[in-house]
Design a protein around this motif. Structure first.
Motif, PDB file in Angstrom:
ATOM      1  N   UNK A  85      53.392  43.471  56.105  1.00 30.04           N
ATOM      2  CA  UNK A  85      52.580  44.402  56.907  1.00 30.04           C
ATOM      3  C   UNK A  85      51.807  43.695  58.020  1.00 30.04           C
ATOM      4  N   UNK A  86      52.035  42.381  58.152  1.00 29.58           N
ATOM      5  CA  UNK A  86      51.380  41.635  59.222  1.00 29.58           C
ATOM      6  C   UNK A  86      50.147  40.870  58.790  1.00 29.58           C
ATOM      7  N   UNK A  87      49.839  40.878  57.489  1.00 29.85           N
ATOM      8  CA  UNK A  87      48.667  40.161  56.988  1.00 29.85           C
ATOM      9  C   UNK A  87      48.991  38.727  56.617  1.00 29.85           C
ATOM     10  N   UNK A  88      47.964  38.001  56.227  1.00 27.92           N
ATOM     11  CA  UNK A  88      48.113  36.617  55.758  1.00 27.92           C
ATOM     12  C   UNK A  88      47.649  36.591  54.314  1.00 27.92           C
ATOM     13  N   UNK A  89      48.575  36.312  53.386  1.00 22.77           N
ATOM     14  CA  UNK A  89      48.222  36.352  51.962  1.00 22.77           C
ATOM     15  C   UNK A  89      49.120  35.413  51.176  1.00 22.77           C
ATOM     16  N   UNK A  90      48.562  34.867  50.099  1.00 20.28           N
ATOM     17  CA  UNK A  90      49.328  34.008  49.200  1.00 20.28           C
ATOM     18  C   UNK A  90      48.820  34.237  47.780  1.00 20.28           C
ATOM     19  N   UNK A  91      49.719  34.148  46.796  1.00 22.58           N
ATOM     20  CA  UNK A  91      49.343  34.296  45.393  1.00 22.58           C
ATOM     21  C   UNK A  91      49.150  32.917  44.770  1.00 22.58           C
ATOM     22  N   UNK A  92      47.996  32.704  44.113  1.00 23.32           N
ATOM     23  CA  UNK A  92      47.728  31.427  43.451  1.00 23.32           C
ATOM     24  C   UNK A  92      47.231  31.676  42.032  1.00 23.32           C
ATOM     25  N   UNK A  93      47.824  30.961  41.082  1.00 21.34           N
ATOM     26  CA  UNK A  93      47.472  31.132  39.676  1.00 21.34           C
ATOM     27  C   UNK A  93      46.251  30.300  39.305  1.00 21.34           C
ATOM     28  N   UNK A  94      45.353  30.890  38.526  1.00 26.92           N
ATOM     29  CA  UNK A  94      44.246  30.143  37.912  1.00 26.92           C
ATOM     30  C   UNK A  94      43.583  31.044  36.883  1.00 26.92           C
ATOM     31  N   UNK A  95      43.330  30.510  35.710  1.00 29.46           N
ATOM     32  CA  UNK A  95      42.551  31.210  34.686  1.00 29.46           C
ATOM     33  C   UNK A  95      41.086  30.910  34.985  1.00 29.46           C
ATOM     34  N   UNK A  96      40.337  31.935  35.426  1.00 31.66           N
ATOM     35  CA  UNK A  96      38.961  31.691  35.876  1.00 31.66           C
ATOM     36  C   UNK A  96      38.058  31.175  34.759  1.00 31.66           C
ATOM     37  N   UNK A  97      38.457  31.394  33.494  1.00 31.21           N
ATOM     38  CA  UNK A  97      37.614  30.903  32.399  1.00 31.21           C
ATOM     39  C   UNK A  97      37.689  29.380  32.250  1.00 31.21           C
ATOM     40  N   UNK A  98      38.630  28.753  32.959  1.00 32.25           N
ATOM     41  CA  UNK A  98      38.819  27.301  32.923  1.00 32.25           C
ATOM     42  C   UNK A  98      38.243  26.673  34.197  1.00 32.25           C
ATOM     43  N   UNK A  99      37.125  25.922  34.088  1.00 34.32           N
ATOM     44  CA  UNK A  99      36.485  25.387  35.294  1.00 34.32           C
ATOM     45  C   UNK A  99      37.389  24.463  36.108  1.00 34.32           C
ATOM     46  N   UNK A 100      38.262  23.715  35.441  1.00 30.47           N
ATOM     47  CA  UNK A 100      39.174  22.821  36.165  1.00 30.47           C
ATOM     48  C   UNK A 100      40.189  23.626  36.968  1.00 30.47           C
TER      49      UNK A 100
END
Length: 244
Positions: free
Chosen positions: A52-67
């Motif tokens: 649609x003309x946007x800038x986006x990327x999917x990135x994995x991370x479990x937010x409960x893990x600080x690292x």
């Protein structure tokens, strides 16, 4: 250096998170759609937004893990040069009377809703560029004090407390910290397992007599993230049609 402002949306692959991801790309942000387990949903959404003309990327991370959260910010900075907006949307809901909440359910609520939000706030406090925005997610059930929502509400009340404190701690950096507290919102997650009668009753709880939509909530996030929202700081906006 990347010319667009950069936003990380945690839990950004579906429901309210997906609507926020879409709205912010329309607003001109480069959006990192964070997901924990729903890779296919996140990748499909990113592809659609780019088409649609946007800038986006999917990135994995479990937010409960600080690292994992540190790696999420690292990857975003490596790709786009910096981070301007954090939308702390990732969350889970598990409902039971206090007397019947089991340890696993309680620990999961705290790990994702509270520790996850905290991990992302802490990282953003170090990483956000001057003029940035932190937008946390609470819930209007705090005001309703509904039965079975005790443990869930407790995590969200803690997020509200952190929101105000962090807004004061970031003095001098032109970074605002606010929270959005949606009321009942028509997402798959919300509608699942509810009878039409219950949904109708919840829709009538506010004077506008309808459920919120993900787009309604995304509009509030858009306002807080953008220049128009720059004078709002340390606040909780109850986006619920006037329910409480």
């Amino acid at each position: 250096m990347h010319s667009r402002s950069v936003a990380i949306v945690t839990g950004g692959s579906r429901g309210i998170g997906a609507a926020i991801s879409e709205r912010l790309t329309v607003d001109g942000y480069a959006v990192v759609i964070n997901y924990a387990g729903r890779r296919d949903d996140a990748v499909a959404l990113a592809s659609r937004l780019v088409a649609q003309g946007g800038e986006a990327v999917a990135l994995q991370a479990d937010v409960s893990d600080p690292v994992a959260v540190q790696r999420l910010f690292d990857a975003t900075e490596a790709r786009y040069g910096g981070v301007d907006v954090l939308v702390n949307n990732a969350g889970v809901m598990d409902l039971a009377p206090v007397a019947q909440v089991d340890d696993a359910a309680f620990d999961r609520l705290v790990a994702i809703n509270l520790k996850g939000s905290f991990n992302c706030m802490r990282e953003a406090a170090h990483r956000l560029r001057s003029g940035g925005r932190i937008i946390n997610f609470s819930s209007s059930v705090i005001g309703l004090r509904l039965e079975t929502y005790g443990a869930y509400s407790a995590t969200k009340a803690a997020v509200e407390a952190l929101t105000t404190v962090l807004s004061r701690e970031l003095r001098g950096r032109s970074i605002t910290v606010n929270a959005v507290a949606p009321g009942p919102t028509a997402t798959d997650l919300f509608l699942e397992g509810k009878s039409p009668e219950l949904i109708e009753r919840m829709a009538k709880m506010n004077p506008l007599e309808r459920l919120g939509t993900p787009a309604d909530i995304a509009a509030v996030v858009s306002f807080l993230a953008g220049p128009q929202g720059g004078w709002i700081n340390g606040q909780v906006i109850r986006a619920n049609g006037g329910m409480v």
